[in-house]
Scaffold this active site. Structure first.
Site, mmCIF file in Angstrom:
data_model
loop_
_atom_site.group_PDB
_atom_site.id
_atom_site.type_symbol
_atom_site.label_atom_id
_atom_site.label_comp_id
_atom_site.label_asym_id
_atom_site.label_seq_id
_atom_site.Cartn_x
_atom_site.Cartn_y
_atom_site.Cartn_z
ATOM 1 N N GLU A 1 -8.692 2.647 -3.328
ATOM 2 C CA GLU A 1 -8.185 1.714 -4.990
ATOM 3 C C GLU A 1 -8.186 2.223 -5.990
ATOM 4 O OE1 GLU A 1 -11.162 -1.542 -4.147
ATOM 5 O OE2 GLU A 1 -9.289 -2.783 -3.643
ATOM 6 N N GLU B 1 7.920 0.324 4.139
ATOM 7 C CA GLU B 1 7.853 -0.983 5.273
ATOM 8 C C GLU B 1 7.878 -1.819 4.371
ATOM 9 O OE1 GLU B 1 3.424 -1.824 7.476
ATOM 10 O OE2 GLU B 1 3.769 0.145 6.321
ATOM 11 N N HIS C 1 0.867 -1.183 0.286
ATOM 12 C CA HIS C 1 -0.151 0.000 -0.216
ATOM 13 C C HIS C 1 1.654 1.324 0.195
ATOM 14 C CE1 HIS C 1 0.840 -0.528 4.620
ATOM 15 N NE2 HIS C 1 0.839 0.927 4.388
ATOM 16 N N HIS D 1 4.966 6.754 3.130
ATOM 17 C CA HIS D 1 5.954 6.332 3.161
ATOM 18 C C HIS D 1 5.083 4.587 1.930
ATOM 19 C CE1 HIS D 1 2.544 4.017 5.793
ATOM 20 N NE2 HIS D 1 3.593 2.661 5.718
#
Length: 138
Positions: free
Chosen positions: A41, A110, A7, A65
């Protein structure tokens, strides 16, 4: 071991303006929203918009991030590989295993085990303030 982008979280100053931009101009689908953010989305991309007005200014802090999807086994291997070699920028508070770390140039990254579906399921049990999960269209 990395299977793709998990994501992307973008810090925004005005949530309504950002939702309109991503939904109305770019065609993203609004999936959930809460007091300080929204999930959208864009094809297979899970996009999180998170309100952090101070992050928009130079030198601001925030949660913008890039997150990479990994399976549990790959997560364990990557955590071991990165141990002692990267600086952490955040502790995990999400529903799945995550490691938040900086690349050599200071970009926030991440690795995450989980999906938008697992996050929304977890939030049904412990919703953030103001959460509204949008019905899924067929």
């Amino acid at each position: 071991m990395i299977s793709g982008i998990n994501h992307v979280t973008l810090c925004v100053g005005d949530l309504e303006r950002s939702i309109r931009f991503y939904r109305d101009l770019l065609g993203c689908v609004l999936r959930a929203r809460w007091g300080k953010g929204a999930y959208m989305e864009a094809g297979s991309l899970w996009l999180c918009l998170e309100v952090h007005p101070e992050a928009i200014l130079p030198g601001g802090s925030g949660d913008s991030h890039l997150a990479f999807s990994v399976e549990q086994d790959g997560f364990t291997v990557l955590c071991a590989r990165l141990s002692g070699k990267v600086a952490r920028w955040k502790e995990n508070r999400s529903e799945g295993d995550s490691l938040y770390f900086l690349d050599p140039d200071g970009h926030k990254l991440e690795i995450h085990v989980g999906t938008l579906a697992t996050r929304l399921r977890a939030w049904r049990d412990r919703p953030p303030e103001g959460l509204v999960i949008q019905p899924q269209e067929d």
